[in-house]
Scaffold this motif. Structure first.
Motif, short mmCIF file in Angstrom:
data_model
loop_
_atom_site.label_atom_id
_atom_site.label_comp_id
_atom_site.label_asym_id
_atom_site.label_seq_id
_atom_site.Cartn_x
_atom_site.Cartn_y
_atom_site.Cartn_z
N PHE A 32 0.84 -1.21 0.00
CA PHE A 32 0.00 0.00 0.00
C PHE A 32 0.87 1.25 0.00
CE2 PHE A 32 -3.94 -1.98 2.24
CZ PHE A 32 -4.27 -2.61 1.05
N GLY A 33 1.88 1.26 0.86
CA GLY A 33 2.77 2.41 0.94
C GLY A 33 3.50 2.64 -0.37
N ALA A 34 3.99 1.56 -0.98
CA ALA A 34 4.71 1.69 -2.25
C ALA A 34 3.79 2.18 -3.36
CB ALA A 34 5.32 0.34 -2.62
N ILE A 35 2.56 1.67 -3.37
CA ILE A 35 1.59 2.09 -4.39
C ILE A 35 1.26 3.57 -4.23
CG2 ILE A 35 -0.80 1.84 -5.16
CD1 ILE A 35 -0.49 -1.19 -4.47
N LEU A 36 1.09 4.02 -2.98
CA LEU A 36 0.79 5.43 -2.72
C LEU A 36 1.91 6.33 -3.20
CD1 LEU A 36 -1.06 7.55 -1.44
CD2 LEU A 36 0.12 7.15 0.73
N VAL A 37 3.14 5.96 -2.89
CA VAL A 37 4.29 6.76 -3.32
C VAL A 37 4.39 6.79 -4.84
CG1 VAL A 37 6.82 6.89 -3.32
CG2 VAL A 37 5.59 6.38 -1.20
N ALA A 38 4.18 5.63 -5.48
CA ALA A 38 4.27 5.55 -6.94
C ALA A 38 3.15 6.33 -7.62
CB ALA A 38 4.23 4.09 -7.38
N SER A 39 2.01 6.48 -6.94
CA SER A 39 0.85 7.15 -7.55
C SER A 39 0.91 8.66 -7.46
CB SER A 39 -0.44 6.66 -6.87
OG SER A 39 -0.60 5.27 -7.00
N ILE A 40 1.66 9.19 -6.49
CA ILE A 40 1.67 10.63 -6.26
C ILE A 40 2.00 11.44 -7.52
CG2 ILE A 40 2.90 12.50 -5.07
CD1 ILE A 40 2.96 10.70 -2.59
N PRO A 41 3.04 11.07 -8.30
CA PRO A 41 3.34 11.86 -9.51
C PRO A 41 2.25 11.78 -10.56
CG PRO A 41 5.20 10.48 -8.87
CD PRO A 41 4.03 10.01 -8.08
N LEU A 42 1.42 10.72 -10.52
CA LEU A 42 0.42 10.53 -11.56
C LEU A 42 -0.91 11.20 -11.25
CD1 LEU A 42 1.05 6.72 -12.18
CD2 LEU A 42 1.92 8.63 -13.52
N LEU A 43 -1.17 11.51 -9.98
CA LEU A 43 -2.47 12.05 -9.60
C LEU A 43 -2.82 13.38 -10.29
CD1 LEU A 43 -2.60 11.20 -5.78
CD2 LEU A 43 -3.72 10.03 -7.68
N PRO A 44 -1.88 14.35 -10.38
CA PRO A 44 -2.23 15.59 -11.08
C PRO A 44 -2.63 15.36 -12.53
CG PRO A 44 -0.21 15.86 -9.81
CD PRO A 44 -0.53 14.40 -9.82
N GLY A 57 -7.94 3.99 -21.38
CA GLY A 57 -7.81 2.54 -21.26
C GLY A 57 -6.36 2.11 -21.08
N VAL A 58 -5.47 2.70 -21.87
CA VAL A 58 -4.05 2.37 -21.76
C VAL A 58 -3.50 2.85 -20.42
CG1 VAL A 58 -1.77 2.80 -22.74
CG2 VAL A 58 -3.73 2.42 -24.26
N ALA A 59 -3.97 4.02 -19.95
CA ALA A 59 -3.54 4.53 -18.66
C ALA A 59 -3.97 3.59 -17.53
CB ALA A 59 -4.10 5.93 -18.43
N LEU A 60 -5.19 3.07 -17.65
CA LEU A 60 -5.67 2.13 -16.64
C LEU A 60 -4.80 0.88 -16.61
CD1 LEU A 60 -7.85 1.13 -14.62
CD2 LEU A 60 -9.07 0.18 -16.58
N LEU A 61 -4.45 0.37 -17.78
CA LEU A 61 -3.58 -0.81 -17.87
C LEU A 61 -2.22 -0.52 -17.25
CD1 LEU A 61 -2.86 -3.65 -18.89
CD2 LEU A 61 -2.38 -2.63 -21.14
N THR A 62 -1.67 0.64 -17.54
CA THR A 62 -0.36 1.01 -16.99
C THR A 62 -0.40 1.13 -15.47
OG1 THR A 62 0.13 2.24 -19.03
CG2 THR A 62 1.48 2.73 -17.07
N LEU A 63 -1.44 1.79 -14.96
CA LEU A 63 -1.57 1.94 -13.51
C LEU A 63 -1.74 0.59 -12.82
CD1 LEU A 63 -3.91 5.07 -13.36
CD2 LEU A 63 -1.52 4.96 -12.64
N LEU A 64 -2.50 -0.29 -13.46
CA LEU A 64 -2.70 -1.61 -12.85
C LEU A 64 -1.41 -2.42 -12.87
CD1 LEU A 64 -5.07 -3.09 -11.55
CD2 LEU A 64 -5.38 -4.33 -13.68
N LEU A 65 -0.62 -2.27 -13.94
CA LEU A 65 0.67 -2.96 -14.00
C LEU A 65 1.58 -2.50 -12.86
CD1 LEU A 65 1.36 -2.96 -17.84
CD2 LEU A 65 1.18 -4.99 -16.39
N VAL A 66 1.58 -1.19 -12.59
CA VAL A 66 2.39 -0.66 -11.50
C VAL A 66 1.87 -1.17 -10.16
CG1 VAL A 66 3.10 1.45 -10.28
CG2 VAL A 66 3.08 1.38 -12.79
N GLN A 67 0.55 -1.03 -9.94
CA GLN A 67 -0.04 -1.42 -8.66
C GLN A 67 0.15 -2.90 -8.38
OE1 GLN A 67 -4.33 -0.41 -7.69
NE2 GLN A 67 -4.52 -2.64 -7.88
N ASP A 68 -0.22 -3.75 -9.34
CA ASP A 68 -0.13 -5.18 -9.11
C ASP A 68 1.32 -5.67 -9.14
OD1 ASP A 68 -2.82 -5.13 -8.87
OD2 ASP A 68 -3.28 -6.38 -10.60
#
Length: 268
Positions: A32-44, A57-68
């Motif tokens: 969870f902590g790693a996902i939160l840190v990795a997501s911060i640059p993408l939120l804006p 759709g491609v962004a969703l796939l990319t985010l899921l690849l990072v998260q999972d």
């Protein structure tokens, strides 16, 4: 899975994964902590930039690849604290073909029946499946890859091969499966309108634990998960969903044939 009769070698339980009980929640919160840190640059970008459906759709796939990917990384890192685990500790092993197929088919039919019955009984419209891509092929394929390939592989590695197995170090089958199912279901919360479907997802998680316990095969639970998500995606992108789903199931079969005969990772 293999056609030959495979019996687990004589093996003391001490040779099986001895991951402490606390590895399960620790790895979950670490991811969870790693996902939160990795997501911060993408939120804006996600909340301020207007993008097309295909890019979404491609962004969703990319985010899921990072998260999972971070989920799987957490599982591997915690499993390696004392020593690098062999692949069969994660259920990457051959099992007898037809018994494994039989258990997987039975579990899929039962869990799908429970979901359909639940939806009919309570009139549930929300199925927790991303509907992005209904009107755009690129987005549809990206979403299908996310739901049918990335999610089943990563979630089964983490929640069944690692999380459930760590719980089994100290807990009995049913209590470990219930904990795993409740955690698995709760993590699929995506807003108040999805609460109604969470019990079905929790039951699915419990069922997957029982299949993993019975077969000791990561490939079996990935195949069930992929088939389940394929069915859910039929209303969104039917043809890509069917093709991708069949490829994942076939991939599980072929990979298991090359995995070699190893002991079951669950206690004897």
């Amino acid at each position: 899975m293999t056609r030959g009769v495979i019996r687990d070698p004589e093996l003391p339980d001490a040779a099986r994964p001895q991951w402490p009980f606390w590895y399960a929640p620790a790895a979950l919160f670490a991811s969870f902590g790693a996902i939160l840190v990795a997501s911060i640059p993408l939120l804006p970008v996600v909340f301020t930039v207007e993008i097309s459906e295909a890019v979404a759709g491609v962004a969703l796939l990319t985010l899921l690849l990072v998260q999972d990917g971070l989920l799987v990384l957490a599982a591997v890192l915690f499993a390696s604290i004392k020593r690098p685990p062999p692949r069969w500790h994660f259920g990457i092993r051959a099992t007898r073909l037809w018994p494994t197929v039989g258990w997987a088919a039975l579990a899929f039919a039962l869990m799908l029946g429970i979901e359909l019955g639940y939806i009919e009984l309570f009139g549930v419209d929300e199925t927790n499946v991303e509907e992005l891509g209904e009107d755009n092929l690129v987005a549809g394929v990206a979403v299908a890859l996310s739901v049918i390939v990335v999610a089943p592989v990563a979630e089964e590695i983490f929640f069944r091969a690692f999380f459930y197995r760590a719980l089994r170090t100290r807990r009995r089958v049913w209590s470990a499966a219930l904990i795993d199912g409740i955690v698995f279901g709760s993590l699929h919360f995506q807003g108040l309108d999805t609460v109604i479907i969470l019990p079905v997802i929790a039951v699915f998680g419990v069922g997957q634990c029982l299949v993993y316990e019975r077969t000791g095969s990561l490939f079996a639970v990935i195949a069930i998960h992929a088939a389940f998500n394929t069915f859910a995606m039929l209303s969104v992108v039917p043809l890509p969903a069917i093709l991708i789903g069949l490829l994942v199931i076939l991939g599980c079969l072929l990979a298991s044939l090359r995995a070699g005969s190893w002991p079951s990772p669950v206690p004897a």
